[in-house]
Design an enzyme around this catalytic site. Structure first.
Site, mmCIF file in Angstrom:
data_model
loop_
_atom_site.group_PDB
_atom_site.id
_atom_site.type_symbol
_atom_site.label_atom_id
_atom_site.label_comp_id
_atom_site.label_asym_id
_atom_site.label_seq_id
_atom_site.Cartn_x
_atom_site.Cartn_y
_atom_site.Cartn_z
ATOM 1 C CE LYS A 196 3.243 0.015 4.670
ATOM 2 N NZ LYS A 196 2.651 -0.085 3.331
ATOM 3 N NE ARG A 199 4.092 -7.709 10.245
ATOM 4 C CZ ARG A 199 3.442 -6.978 9.340
ATOM 5 N NH1 ARG A 199 2.370 -7.447 8.730
ATOM 6 N NH2 ARG A 199 3.865 -5.778 9.024
ATOM 7 C CD GLU A 210 -2.735 1.243 2.459
ATOM 8 O OE1 GLU A 210 -2.723 0.335 3.302
ATOM 9 O OE2 GLU A 210 -3.440 2.269 2.548
HETATM 10 P P1 ATP Z 1 2.832 -2.208 7.712
HETATM 11 O O1 ATP Z 1 2.297 -2.906 8.905
HETATM 12 O O2 ATP Z 1 4.254 -1.829 7.803
HETATM 13 O O3 ATP Z 1 1.957 -1.107 7.238
HETATM 14 P P2 ATP Z 1 1.656 -3.750 5.710
HETATM 15 O O4 ATP Z 1 1.520 -5.214 5.751
HETATM 16 O O5 ATP Z 1 0.440 -2.957 5.958
HETATM 17 O O6 ATP Z 1 2.844 -3.323 6.624
HETATM 18 P P3 ATP Z 1 1.762 -3.525 2.935
HETATM 19 O O7 ATP Z 1 2.169 -2.364 2.125
HETATM 20 O O8 ATP Z 1 0.332 -3.887 2.937
HETATM 21 O O9 ATP Z 1 2.263 -3.233 4.376
HETATM 22 O O10 ATP Z 1 2.651 -4.799 2.627
HETATM 23 C C1 ATP Z 1 2.896 -5.302 1.345
HETATM 24 C C2 ATP Z 1 3.268 -6.741 1.446
HETATM 25 O O11 ATP Z 1 4.411 -6.902 2.279
HETATM 26 C C3 ATP Z 1 2.150 -7.548 2.069
HETATM 27 O O12 ATP Z 1 1.963 -8.711 1.313
HETATM 28 C C4 ATP Z 1 2.649 -7.851 3.443
HETATM 29 O O13 ATP Z 1 2.136 -9.070 3.894
HETATM 30 C C5 ATP Z 1 4.174 -7.874 3.263
HETATM 31 N N1 ATP Z 1 4.830 -7.502 4.512
HETATM 32 C C6 ATP Z 1 4.645 -6.387 5.226
HETATM 33 N N2 ATP Z 1 5.374 -6.399 6.355
HETATM 34 C C7 ATP Z 1 6.062 -7.567 6.356
HETATM 35 C C8 ATP Z 1 6.995 -8.182 7.250
HETATM 36 N N3 ATP Z 1 7.366 -7.590 8.389
HETATM 37 N N4 ATP Z 1 7.490 -9.386 6.925
HETATM 38 C C9 ATP Z 1 7.134 -9.990 5.772
HETATM 39 N N5 ATP Z 1 6.275 -9.467 4.887
HETATM 40 C C10 ATP Z 1 5.727 -8.272 5.162
HETATM 41 MG MG MG Z 2 -1.280 -3.471 4.677
#
Ligand code: ATP
Ligand code: MG
Length: 563
Positions: A269, A259, A33
């Site tokens: 984020k 994760r 995102e």
């Molecule tokens: P955040 O909690 O930092 O906002 P998010 O999951 O909302 O992270 P996204 O932009 O939706 O961030 O993530 C894009 C992809 O990266 C998703 O498929 C998510 O599952 C993966 N991802 C995000 N954080 C991690 C992590 N710590 N380890 C592995 N994969 C991750």
């Molecule tokens: Mg997300």
């Protein structure tokens, strides 16, 4: 270093699907995102999604999951593209946005209405929450749940046409208000938001929810394996439900993995955004940040990041990995490649009283002790040199083999010197050492084979380049700041220290972003952004040894339970 990742459970599933003929091409996506910069956790997801496709001659989409306007921006989109490229992956012509599918998603929502599987609800947000029930208590049906198809269709069209204000209506899936899985209690699939969108402009005032948009976007792109993190496990029944109702020609499969969490930093984020917004760090690319942009600026090599996530592995078990594990990958990569240079971080002046005033000799210094093919450089040597303050001790213990009053030490690639006199200022601080050098001991060519126990680094005063060198420490004082109620309370006030250093002249030619080892001090990267005409800026990437290992292990043991 390992180059082929071993077969984890996802790679096994993919292998099985190819062998059974279920798929003949693997298609994956990385769906960030654009509401912030990518971080070390995303590196794992990027390497997994692009990696498994690459290994099987498949394809990967970079899909910006932009269903939540207001928090999203072009700046973030550009940063994401730059970071994925920098990691060495190429999406070719497969850069997409969830918003590219807004029309198709709208049609799919209409289709759900026609199937009697979706309805427009006119309860307020508070009422909807109230009707949803709790984990132990079933929800209740909304009084609007049995609206007829015609009425729903009409209201949904008018939602799109902008006839209603934010929150007046939502479109919900009609599933089961008593499901033990809260995600299935008639989740919202479209809501009204009168705000422009960073990609779609002001064409829309209704936006699809993530769960609805994600699985369908996967289907539109013919994604075979939709890999996401474990928090989406409970959403999988919903992901499948949409596909069951709408029966798109291609059916993706969602698979969850754990994760990656890195100790002593945050990988959310939202929390990273707080650090940036409140000026706690200098920006998303502050070298202390676990963002890809921060790590790039810090000087972490791509190969080290990729090796790190390979070692972390793809599993179903939540993990908090030591920062030391990442730093070890960085050290291993740089140890092989970085050329050696000399720099003095806490300068103390040494005057060689028996060396001629105007004489300058060029010393041959090896660029890499284990790699003669990397050649040598010349280091000017003169009557006054800087040495490291810590390399001198006035009251030295017996086993201190560096410089002490009356003691001898070798200046690397130069001469043996002896400390004859210590000069102090009024406050008693040592400000200068008067030494003499032994002309017969010049490295490589000296006639004397005299040996001393200690060798230290130095920089000629008249040739030195001034630099501001930034020494970094952990950003937080606890292993798992993610679980802290208030991140301010666990910030490390000493995460950044800047020192006025003296560099050997060869470092003046080092391009921005280039990395070297300052002998005995660590690996450093010439900062691209903060040089001034009179001074250079270097960031310490990592120290030579892991001085943190023991401390960090202890703190980790206390905190892993907190996960
Ligand atoms: P955040 O909690 O930092 O906002 P998010 O999951 O909302 O992270 P996204 O932009 O939706 O961030 O993530 C894009 C992809 O990266 C998703 O498929 C998510 O599952 C993966 N991802 C995000 N954080 C991690 C992590 N710590 N380890 C592995 N994969 C991750
Ligand atoms: Mg997300």
């Amino acid at each position: 270093m390992s180059d082929t990742p071993s077969r984890d459970f996802i790679r096994q599933i993919i292998q099985d699907d190819l062998e059974s003929g279920k798929h003949d091409e693997i298609v994956t996506r990385f769906p960030p995102e654009p509401n912030g910069y990518l971080h070390i956790g995303h590196v794992m997801s990027i390497c997994l999604n692009f990696g498994v496709a690459e290994e099987n001659n498949g394809r990967t989409f970079l899909r910006l999951d932009d269903t939540n306007p207001g928090k999203e921006s072009k700046e973030y989109v550009d940063a994401i593209k730059r970071d994925v490229h920098w990691l060495g992956f190429d999406w070719g012509d497969r850069l997409t946005h969830a918003s590219d599918y807004f029309e198709q998603l709208y049609e799919s929502a209409l289709r759900l209405i026609e199937l009697g599987c979706a309805y427009v609800d006119s309860l307020s947000a508070d009422e909807i929450r109230d009707y949803r029930g709790t984990l132990t208590e079933a929800g209740r049906n909304s009084p609007y749940r049995d609206r007829g198809v015609e009425e729903n269709r009409d209201l949904f069209r008018r939602m799109r046409a902008g006839e209603f204000g934010d929150g007046e209506h939502v479109l919900r899936a009609k599933i089961d208000m008593s499901s033990p899985n809260m995600n299935l209690r008639d989740p919202a699939i479209y809501r009204i938001r009168h705000i422009p969108h960073q990609n779609a402009g002001d064409e829309w005032c209704i936006y699809p929810m993530y769960d609805f948009a994600h699985g369908l976007s996967d289907a539109y792109e013919h994604i075979t394996h939709s890999l996401c993190t474990l928090e989406f496990e409970d959403h999988r029944p919903l992901y499948d439900w949409f596909l069951d109702q709408l029966e798109p020609p291609h059916r993706p499969r969602q698979i969850e993995f754990s994760r990656l969490n890195l100790a002593f930093t945050v990988t959310s984020k939202r929390k990273l955004n707080t650090l940036v917004d409140e000026g706690i760090v200098s920006g998303w690319d502050d070298p202390r940040m676990p963002t890809i942009a921060g790590m790039r600026r810090r000087g972490y090599p791509v190969a080290a990041l990729r090796e790190f996530v390979t070692r972390a592995g793809v599993t179903k078990k939540d993990k908090l990995i030591e920062m030391g594990a990442l730093e070890n990958c960085v050290r291993e990569t740089l140890g092989d490649t970085a050329e050696r240079r000399m720099a003095v971080l806490k300068p103390l002046k040494v005057v060689l009283t028996n060396y001629p005033d105007d004489k300058v000799e060029m010393m041959q210094a090896m660029n890499h002790p284990a790699k003669p093919e990397l050649g040598t450089r010349e280091m000017p040597f003169s009557r006054e040199v800087w040495i490291e303050r810590d390399d001198f001790m006035e009251e030295a213990p017996r086993k201190f083999f560096r410089l002490k009053p009356g003691g001898e030490v070798r200046l690397r690639f130069a001469y043996i010197i002896r400390c004859d006199e210590v000069i102090k200022d009024e406050s008693g601080e040592v400000v200068e050492l008067r030494c003499s050098y032994d002309p017969d001991t010049r490295s490589g060519t000296g006639s004397s084979d005299r040996k001393v126990k200690g060798t230290i680094h130095w920089v000629s005063c008249q040739h030195a380049i001034d630099a501001g060198v930034r020494l970094y420490d952990r950003l937080f004082t606890v292993a798992n700041p993610n679980s802290a109620d208030d991140i301010h309370a666990v910030l490390n006030p000493e995460s950044l220290q800047t020192v006025d250093a003296k560099l050997e002249p060869a470092l003046g030619a080092l391009a921005a972003g280039q990395t070297v080892q300052f002998e005995r001090l660590g690996y450093f990267c010439h900062d691209e952004l903060d040089d001034s005409p009179t001074s250079r800026v270097f960031n310490r990437i990592v120290t030579l040894r892991d001085s943190w290992a023991r401390l960090e292990k202890q703190a980790m043991q206390q905190q892993t339970q907190a996960l």
